[in-house]
Scaffold this motif. Structure first.
Motif, mmCIF file in Angstrom:
data_model
loop_
_atom_site.group_PDB
_atom_site.id
_atom_site.type_symbol
_atom_site.label_atom_id
_atom_site.label_comp_id
_atom_site.label_asym_id
_atom_site.label_seq_id
_atom_site.Cartn_x
_atom_site.Cartn_y
_atom_site.Cartn_z
ATOM 1 N N UNK A 100 69.892 80.826 27.513
ATOM 2 C CA UNK A 100 68.570 81.362 27.187
ATOM 3 C C UNK A 100 68.680 82.735 26.545
ATOM 4 N N UNK A 101 69.574 83.580 27.074
ATOM 5 C CA UNK A 101 69.772 84.913 26.479
ATOM 6 C C UNK A 101 70.250 84.797 25.042
ATOM 7 N N UNK A 102 71.170 83.886 24.787
ATOM 8 C CA UNK A 102 71.701 83.719 23.427
ATOM 9 C C UNK A 102 70.603 83.261 22.480
ATOM 10 N N UNK A 103 69.766 82.330 22.937
ATOM 11 C CA UNK A 103 68.696 81.845 22.062
ATOM 12 C C UNK A 103 67.700 82.949 21.741
ATOM 13 N N UNK A 104 67.501 83.875 22.675
ATOM 14 C CA UNK A 104 66.585 84.996 22.439
ATOM 15 C C UNK A 104 67.292 86.164 21.751
#
Length: 640
Positions: free
Chosen positions: A209-213
């Protein structure tokens, strides 16, 4: 006095309780060969095979445990293992087999009263729905899992259901609520509330999720925690996945050599056990090689990603653009961006490439639409990386429209934001384009300043194609041909070291390191050309002084610091303007520095052939990226 000898089965069970997987698997395997294991023990055998790295035996043991539970009439547990097998075969890209196992799980669970196993089935249904971009269904199934977990006091199931809901909400664009659920799940994992497997699943999903954001700082921190958790629980199945995440963070930070090594390791480790994640590793390898300018190897990595079920975009389209095919790149990226089933979070990973390609193809109207979308994503996810990408996009569009002032301001803002997150490569791109905007506006001196800084940074990072492109921008200006000895330094394993220290302590260590090296370079007549993170690029008029400085640096580091340094030295011609250097000689020195080992001064043999007063060892030839022929090098003795 007689001594009771513990049976392999009992000893194996005890090893599982201790999470001593290297001991557990051989003992349980031995017990399995001596007689039929109970379903529960077959399940332990499968678990030991998984965490002990015996991946080829894991599926077989799980299938046998499933059959044993089925024969014993335990339909709930048989349904649970059928759910696990559906998940595992999906990871193997065997979608038909996975669907069959999931259907079998449903049939068994439909014949039993509600139990936690029904919740784990809902988790798998949620994962499948996410992959199919059915985010409403993914949310519903996650909610079901959470509720069943609450009813049966299964905290791990409850939290993983919450996390599935959070992931679905992010893709739907309901970011605030989604992040709250993800934060709650992460806090539960961090607080030790979950079983080991669920803890690691939550960590991995949080990283995703952090990478996608584009929140790469948080992604890096959670990756460190996941790796530490694997180590402390002897879980050898997951480090390959952790390496994929680490590689992306490294690439973002401009540590291309480390990123390439990690992604390559992960791809090979996961190739047979988990092809789906191996595809992500090969994709990351392609992105890194693209920045290093190795287009042929980047293409090969993107092909491997595709073969392992991972979408090779936007890397493949950027590769076409790098080869001069702007229209072809536009055709492929446009098809991707017209897919309205892609979730909001995932879409942010494609938009920056789409804007770059649209501008190159002359599709400014489309670029404006994508830039507005990226603005919204930056505001929604509140991450500096996305805001920087949006500002950079507006700069590209303004420049294409001939608006020099608007472009310059946008690129300047992008550089500031990227540098605040440690994105060295992207900050260099912003400086290069700001230089071009300043030139368009008529300020040639300021333009050259920015272009020279960008060239030095690209050379420091090993991005040779980018460095050469900027050099072409600079050739219209008067540069002086010089002969210099170039020195590149780098701390070995700085990321791992930094993760073990408090931020303030690490910053103090870096400050002392910087002061030490600057003083030594100055004492030997060296000029610091560029300083990036924990590395230096210095130039010397006298090759002997450069080697003396390198020796002094290694001695100081060995006496005063708890880390190792690698140093590369090469004497060659270069183009100089305003105390900056570019050209093949600088590329060669940078590559030699990257090839050096810890505590090593690695120099080209040509350089040392003129400096016979220094003792050298380990003469060899090495392959350097971007160079057709191997380069003769040697190590310089530096111990007192």
């Amino acid at each position: 006095m007689s001594q009771v000898v513990e049976s392999p089965l009992e000893a194996g069970r005890d090893a599982v309780r201790r999470r001593d997987w290297d001991t557990a698997y051989p003992l349980l395997h031995e017990a399995d060969g001596s007689g039929d294991l109970a379903p529960e023990d077959l399940e332990l055998l499968a678990e030991a095979a998984l965490w002990g790295g015996q991946f080829e035996h894991y599926i077989d043991a799980t299938e046998r445990a499933y059959k044993a539970y089925l024969e014993a009439g335990n339909l709930a547990r048989a349904g649970y293992l059928a759910t696990l097998l559906a998940h595992d075969h999906r990871a193997q890209l065997q979608t038909s087999v996975a669907s069959g196992w999931l259907a079998r799980a449903k049939r068994h669970l439909d014949e039993t009263e509600e139990a936690p196993e029904h919740g784990y089935y809902a988790l798998q249904r949620s994962l499948v729905a996410l992959g199919e971009h059915d985010f409403d269904e993914a949310f519903r199934q996650g909610k079901t899992a959470e509720e069943i977990g609450k009813r049966f006091s299964d905290r791990s199931l409850e939290i993983r259901g919450l996390q599935r809901q959070g992931a679905a909400l992010l893709e739907k664009g309901e970011v605030a609520e989604g992040k709250l659920l993800l934060d709650e799940a992460s806090a539960a994992a961090l607080g030790g509330e979950l079983d080991p497997y669920s803890t690691l699943v939550v960590y991995c999903n949080t990283i995703g999720a952090c990478r996608e954001m584009a929140d790469f700082d948080s992604a890096g921190q959670w990756t460190d925690r996941a790796s530490q958790f694997c180590d402390s629980n002897s879980m050898s199945a997951f480090p390959g996945m952790c390496r994929v995440n680490q590689a992306e963070v490294m690439r973002y930070k401009g540590r291309f050599g480390d990123a390439e090594e990690l992604a390559g390791q992960a791809g090979e480790e996961l190739r047979t056990w988990c092809p789906r994640i191996a595809g992500a590793a090969f994709y990351e390898l392609g992105e890194t090689r693209l920045r290093l300018g190795d287009l042929a190897q980047a293409e090969q990595a993107f092909r491997e990603a595709d073969e392992h079920g991972h979408n090779p975009e936007p890397g493949h389209s950027l590769l076409r653009l790098a080869r001069g095919d702007a229209q072809g790149a536009w055709s492929s990226i446009r098809r991707l961006l017209t897919d309205d089933t892609i979730g909001m979070a995932a879409r942010t990973g494609f938009l920056p490439a789409g804007i770059d390609i649209a501008v190159a193809a002359g599709e400014l109207e489309a670029a404006e639409r994508y830039a507005a979308e990226l603005d919204q994503a930056g505001a929604t996810f509140e991450t500096s990386a996305l805001k920087a990408a949006a500002s950079y996009a507006h700069g590209k569009i303004r420049y294409a429209e001939g608006d020099a002032d608007g472009a310059e301001a946008a690129f300047r803002n992008a550089r500031t934001l990227w540098e605040s997150t440690g994105a060295s490569y992207d900050a260099a791109r912003a400086r290069e384009n700001r230089g071009l905007a300043l030139r368009l506006g008529g300020d040639e001196d300021a333009a050259v300043w920015e272009l020279e800084a960008a060239a030095a940074r690209f050379e420091r990072l090993g991005a040779l194609r980018d460095a050469d492109r900027v050099a072409e921008h600079l050739m219209r200006d008067v540069s002086k041909a010089v002969m210099k000895t170039f020195v590149f330094t780098d701390i070995v394993g700085s990321t791992e070291l930094a993760s073990t220290l408090e931020d303030r302590h690490w910053l103090n260590v870096l400050r002392r390191h910087d002061e030490t090296l600057r003083a030594i370079f100055a004492d030997h007549g060296g000029q610091v050309v560029d300083h990036t993170g924990d590395g230096f690029f210095a130039a010397f008029e006298d090759g002997g002084e450069a080697i003396q400085a390198a020796i002094a640096v290694q001695r100081a580091i060995s006496q005063e610091f708890e880390f190792d340094l690698r140093i590369g030295v090469h004497t060659d011609g270069a183009l100089e303007r305003d105390d900056n250097y570019h050209g093949k000689g600088v590329h060669t020195a940078a590559r030699i520095g990257a090839a050096a080992g810890g505590e090593e001064i690695l120099a080209s043999r040509d350089t040392m052939s003129k400096l016979v007063q220094f003792k050298t060892t380990n003469h060899r030839e090495i392959a350097l990226k971007g160079f057709k022929h191997d380069v003769p090098v040697c190590s310089v003795e530096w111990s007192a």
